[in-house]
Design a protein around this motif. Structure first.
Motif, short mmCIF file in Angstrom:
data_model
loop_
_atom_site.label_atom_id
_atom_site.label_comp_id
_atom_site.label_asym_id
_atom_site.label_seq_id
_atom_site.Cartn_x
_atom_site.Cartn_y
_atom_site.Cartn_z
N ARG A 1 0.82 -1.22 0.00
CA ARG A 1 0.00 0.00 0.00
C ARG A 1 0.85 1.26 0.00
O ARG A 1 0.49 2.25 -0.64
CB ARG A 1 -0.95 -0.01 1.20
CG ARG A 1 -2.13 -0.97 1.04
CD ARG A 1 -3.10 -0.81 2.19
NE ARG A 1 -4.26 -1.69 2.07
CZ ARG A 1 -5.37 -1.40 1.41
NH1 ARG A 1 -5.48 -0.25 0.78
NH2 ARG A 1 -6.38 -2.26 1.36
N THR A 2 1.95 1.25 0.72
CA THR A 2 2.79 2.44 0.78
C THR A 2 3.70 2.56 -0.44
O THR A 2 4.20 3.64 -0.74
CB THR A 2 3.66 2.44 2.05
OG1 THR A 2 4.41 1.21 2.11
CG2 THR A 2 2.79 2.54 3.29
N CYS B 1 -12.81 -6.88 -4.88
CA CYS B 1 -11.42 -6.43 -4.75
C CYS B 1 -11.32 -5.28 -3.74
O CYS B 1 -11.90 -4.22 -3.92
CB CYS B 1 -10.89 -5.97 -6.11
SG CYS B 1 -9.20 -5.33 -6.04
N LYS B 2 -10.58 -5.50 -2.67
CA LYS B 2 -10.45 -4.49 -1.62
C LYS B 2 -9.72 -3.24 -2.12
O LYS B 2 -10.00 -2.13 -1.69
CB LYS B 2 -9.69 -5.07 -0.43
CG LYS B 2 -10.49 -6.07 0.40
CD LYS B 2 -9.69 -6.52 1.61
CE LYS B 2 -10.50 -7.45 2.48
NZ LYS B 2 -9.72 -7.89 3.67
N LYS B 3 -8.77 -3.43 -3.01
CA LYS B 3 -7.99 -2.30 -3.52
C LYS B 3 -8.59 -1.68 -4.77
O LYS B 3 -8.15 -0.63 -5.22
CB LYS B 3 -6.56 -2.77 -3.83
CG LYS B 3 -5.68 -2.91 -2.62
CD LYS B 3 -5.03 -1.59 -2.25
CE LYS B 3 -3.96 -1.22 -3.24
NZ LYS B 3 -3.38 0.09 -3.04
N LYS B 4 -9.57 -2.34 -5.35
CA LYS B 4 -10.21 -1.87 -6.58
C LYS B 4 -9.17 -1.60 -7.68
O LYS B 4 -9.17 -0.57 -8.33
CB LYS B 4 -11.01 -0.60 -6.29
CG LYS B 4 -12.23 -0.86 -5.41
CD LYS B 4 -13.20 -1.80 -6.10
CE LYS B 4 -14.44 -2.11 -5.25
NZ LYS B 4 -14.19 -3.02 -4.15
N ILE B 5 -8.29 -2.58 -7.87
CA ILE B 5 -7.29 -2.45 -8.93
C ILE B 5 -7.66 -3.28 -10.16
O ILE B 5 -7.04 -3.15 -11.21
CB ILE B 5 -5.89 -2.88 -8.45
CG1 ILE B 5 -5.91 -4.37 -8.05
CG2 ILE B 5 -5.42 -2.03 -7.30
CD1 ILE B 5 -4.54 -4.97 -7.89
N ILE B 6 -8.67 -4.14 -10.03
CA ILE B 6 -9.06 -4.98 -11.16
C ILE B 6 -9.80 -4.12 -12.18
O ILE B 6 -10.82 -3.51 -11.87
CB ILE B 6 -9.94 -6.16 -10.72
CG1 ILE B 6 -9.16 -7.03 -9.72
CG2 ILE B 6 -10.36 -7.00 -11.93
CD1 ILE B 6 -9.95 -8.22 -9.21
N CYS C 1 -11.49 1.48 -2.17
CA CYS C 1 -10.18 0.81 -2.23
C CYS C 1 -9.43 0.80 -0.90
O CYS C 1 -8.48 0.06 -0.72
CB CYS C 1 -9.31 1.46 -3.30
SG CYS C 1 -8.73 3.12 -2.90
N ARG C 2 -9.81 1.69 0.03
CA ARG C 2 -9.23 1.76 1.37
C ARG C 2 -7.86 2.44 1.45
O ARG C 2 -7.27 2.54 2.53
CB ARG C 2 -9.10 0.36 2.00
CG ARG C 2 -10.41 -0.31 2.34
CD ARG C 2 -10.16 -1.70 2.92
NE ARG C 2 -11.34 -2.28 3.52
CZ ARG C 2 -12.28 -2.90 2.84
NH1 ARG C 2 -12.17 -3.01 1.52
NH2 ARG C 2 -13.34 -3.40 3.46
N ASP C 3 -7.32 2.92 0.36
CA ASP C 3 -6.00 3.54 0.41
C ASP C 3 -5.98 4.74 1.36
O ASP C 3 -4.99 4.96 2.07
CB ASP C 3 -5.57 3.99 -0.99
CG ASP C 3 -5.07 2.83 -1.84
OD1 ASP C 3 -4.90 1.73 -1.29
OD2 ASP C 3 -4.87 3.01 -3.05
N CYS C 4 -7.05 5.50 1.37
CA CYS C 4 -7.10 6.68 2.23
C CYS C 4 -7.08 6.32 3.71
O CYS C 4 -6.57 7.07 4.54
CB CYS C 4 -8.33 7.53 1.91
SG CYS C 4 -9.89 6.63 2.07
N THR C 5 -7.62 5.15 4.05
CA THR C 5 -7.65 4.74 5.46
C THR C 5 -6.24 4.50 5.98
O THR C 5 -5.97 4.67 7.16
CB THR C 5 -8.49 3.47 5.66
OG1 THR C 5 -7.87 2.37 4.98
CG2 THR C 5 -9.90 3.66 5.10
N PHE C 6 -5.34 4.10 5.09
CA PHE C 6 -3.96 3.87 5.48
C PHE C 6 -3.17 5.18 5.50
O PHE C 6 -2.16 5.29 6.20
CB PHE C 6 -3.29 2.89 4.52
CG PHE C 6 -3.68 1.46 4.74
CD1 PHE C 6 -2.86 0.58 5.43
CD2 PHE C 6 -4.89 0.98 4.28
CE1 PHE C 6 -3.23 -0.74 5.65
CE2 PHE C 6 -5.28 -0.33 4.48
CZ PHE C 6 -4.44 -1.20 5.18
N ALA C 7 -3.63 6.17 4.73
CA ALA C 7 -2.90 7.43 4.64
C ALA C 7 -3.18 8.35 5.82
O ALA C 7 -2.37 9.22 6.14
CB ALA C 7 -3.27 8.15 3.34
#
Length: 391
Positions: free
Chosen positions: A122-123, A168-173, A260-266
């Motif tokens: 993710r990072t 897809c949790k990251k929504k990359i598909i 995608c949840r990326d913001c939750t990690f940021a």
């Protein structure tokens, strides 16, 4: 390439299984004469060791002019590609991320990461597969599997449904048939609506990142100790433009968010959480300060009066560290909590009716569709039975 292979390859097209620029592309471009040289030079901390290095050894070998470098990424023009496979050769692409897939394919996973740690993926890259396995478990045809820490599609089994895309949790598909914004199950939600004061204070101090802002003594500065810093670390990682800072507070547009949840990690304060994409009540506050302190620093903070908790007929609201939280599994959207909230803190997430209908229809289609090979076999069996009956 053998002459009799041309007919087979004409139904194929080249695909780059990497959508990011995290493999040192900026460092290698203009300094290395080939992708092989870049890979042999090695990667540094924070770079993807499995991705595209972006030097472009594949570009000159394509006789059709179907490959180009755009913004540091290798891009293949499907209309020009004749499926010869020259670019996918190991001596051309040492990372082996250019693959030949059926031209009629509609689902793609543009990632080849072999990294095991989700936090590292993710990072490192916003487009990285975290190998959670949700796509594999959701596929009704068993067409998706996790291979070497990233998802891979077996196109002999894939029927082009959107089951893996939804899960897809990251929504990359990548799904060329369906709109990701209409298929999500959850969206991001910022548990704060009063970051204007904090944002102004940090900007006055010359601080432009949330990660730096949280290091300051918020209480001494007279601002909320747990609220949004308003410097937009979350907006920087959102690939879909779904987050913006409005009046000093991060705000998510649920229509654009794909979950995608990326913001939750940021978010260094863990203020962003995932909530069901459905009509329900939300409490945009996570303050753990005492009652008096809340009144001093924020006009929209939950003061922990518990009126919403005591009046919810479904028991869907509870107190957590001095602020109210809604349990989406119990909330029936009755509006009672909004009526009794003296500070008008509780908000309603509205979802267009067509979203429910479209999602249900697409999910049903995904489970009903069958691979062409199965349909052909069924037709053959019926034909054989009919002939047997005629005899």
């Amino acid at each position: 390439m053998k002459e009799n292979d041309q007919a087979v390859l004409s139904d194929m097209v080249a695909f780059v299984a990497c959508a990011g620029c995290a493999a040192g592309t900026a460092r290698f471009q203009g300094k290395c004469s080939s992708c092989r040289e870049a890979v042999e030079a090695g990667f540094i901390r924070g770079e993807c060791k499995s991705g595209c290095v972006g030097v472009g050894s594949c570009v000159p070998v394509c006789k059709q002019g179907a490959i180009s470098i755009q913004d540091g990424k290798i891009v293949i023009d499907r209309e020009k590609c004749n499926g010869c496979g020259d670019c996918a050769a190991e001596n051309v692409c040492p990372q082996r991320i250019i693959r030949m897939i059926p031209r009629k394919a509609t689902n793609f996973i543009p990632c080849s990461s072999t990294e095991e740690e989700e936090s590292v993926v993710r990072t490192t890259c916003g487009y990285g597969c975290i190998a959670c396995g949700e796509c594999e478990r959701s596929c009704p045809k068993g067409a998706v599997s996790i291979v070497n820490n990233h998802a891979v599609i077996d196109y002999d089994k894939c029927v082009g449904c959107e089951a893996c895309t939804i899960k897809c949790k990251k929504k990359i598909i990548v799904d060329t048939l369906h709109d990701l914004t209409k298929l999500k199950e959850k969206v991001a939600f910022v548990k704060c609506s009063g970051g204007s004061r904090a944002s102004a204070v940090f900007e006055g101090m010359g601080i432009s990142k949330c990660s730096d802002a949280v290091k300051q003594d918020a209480k001494a500065l007279g601002i909320c100790t747990t609220g949004c810093c308003g410097q937009g670390d979350c907006t920087a990682v959102c690939r879909f433009g779904a987050i913006s800072v409005v009046n000093g507070t991060a705000v998510v547009d649920p229509e654009k968010c794909v979950g995608c949840r990326d913001c939750t990690f940021a978010c260094p304060r863990n203020l962003i959480t995932m909530v069901p994409y459905q009509g329900m009540k939300l409490v945009p506050c996570s303050s753990t300060d005492d009652y008096e302190d809340k009144l001093k620093v924020c006009d929209s903070a939950c003061i922990g009066c518990e009126d919403c908790v005591n009046n919810c007929p479904n028991g869907a609201i509870y107190m957590e560290e001095k602020h109210a939280v809604v349990d989406p599994s119990l909330c029936e959207n009755c509006k009672m909590c909004q009526y009794v909230c003296m500070r008008n803190v509780i908000k309603e997430q509205k979802v267009p009716d067509y979203i429910y209908l479209q999602r249900a229809a697409l999910l049903n289609d995904a489970l009903d569709e069958k691979p062409a090979s199965e349909e052909t076999q069924e037709q053959a069996d019926k034909s054989a039975d009919k002939k047997g009956g005629d005899q």
